[in-house]
Design an enzyme around this catalytic site. Sequence first.
Site, mmCIF file in Angstrom:
data_model
loop_
_atom_site.group_PDB
_atom_site.id
_atom_site.type_symbol
_atom_site.label_atom_id
_atom_site.label_comp_id
_atom_site.label_asym_id
_atom_site.label_seq_id
_atom_site.Cartn_x
_atom_site.Cartn_y
_atom_site.Cartn_z
ATOM 1 N N HIS A 126 -0.171 4.527 0.112
ATOM 2 C CA HIS A 126 -0.666 5.675 0.883
ATOM 3 C C HIS A 126 -0.880 5.267 2.349
ATOM 4 C CE1 HIS A 126 -4.073 3.298 -0.412
ATOM 5 N NE2 HIS A 126 -4.707 3.760 0.633
ATOM 6 N N LYS B 46 0.858 -1.176 0.000
ATOM 7 C CA LYS B 46 0.000 0.000 0.000
ATOM 8 C C LYS B 46 0.902 1.236 0.000
ATOM 9 C CE LYS B 46 -3.478 1.914 3.062
ATOM 10 N NZ LYS B 46 -4.098 1.758 4.365
#
Length: 213
Positions: free
Chosen positions: A105, A103
């Site tokens: 963010h 991921k």
Amino acid sequence: MHAYQRDFLDLALRRDALRFGEFTLKSGRISPYFFNAGRFDSGADLAALGSAYAASVLASDIGFDMLFGPAYKGIPLAAATAVTLATKYDRNVPVAYNRKEAKAHGEGGMLIGAPLAGRVLIVDDVITAGTAIRESLALIHAHGATPCGVLIALDREERGQSTLSAAQEVSAEFSIPVLAIARLTELLTLTQNNPTLALHHARLAEYRQQYGV
Ligand code: OMP
């Protein structure tokens, strides 16, 4: 067969987590049975499963500092085991799990939960050829922690690259124990002793002849 092994297999059959038929495995083998841990889909099922995992690991002499549940199916299994260890055995251990895709963010990264550190016990669903477990072992090593064992629900006891089973090969290669709540051996015993499962027993025995150890 231990009581917790029979209870686990009975639960798996009742919940259709263990099914008989014709299934293509990740390895390409055509199997007369399949174990789908995703069918343990209620609080009661997960509590029963957590108890079975915890009983298995505590019955062994594996020393561990934390649990790791590989995505996806290992995640609720490791969580259920950690809950049982804390509530039933007064042993509060950290839990970590991974994402399949990093991921970029928010908090980012591949890992969620406690940082991987110390002796890490992998909690997963099933071993066939050992591919999934090797990925987890690599991830734990890459984070500088030490895998200390593998705890799975079902060892299908299939041949790996040698005459040993995949689980035995992983155990020998990484010098760690691979523990299973139940193995194909116990499933064969259970089906042999139950007349309504006799046909399945014959198919399981034949499959074991072909791919087992
Ligand atoms: P290996 O990576 O070959 O050890 O297979 C383990 C994985 O196969 C599991 O994490 C599942 O994705 C899948 N699997 C089952 O879930 N249940 C089975 O009974 C058999 C398999 C399989 O494909 O071998």
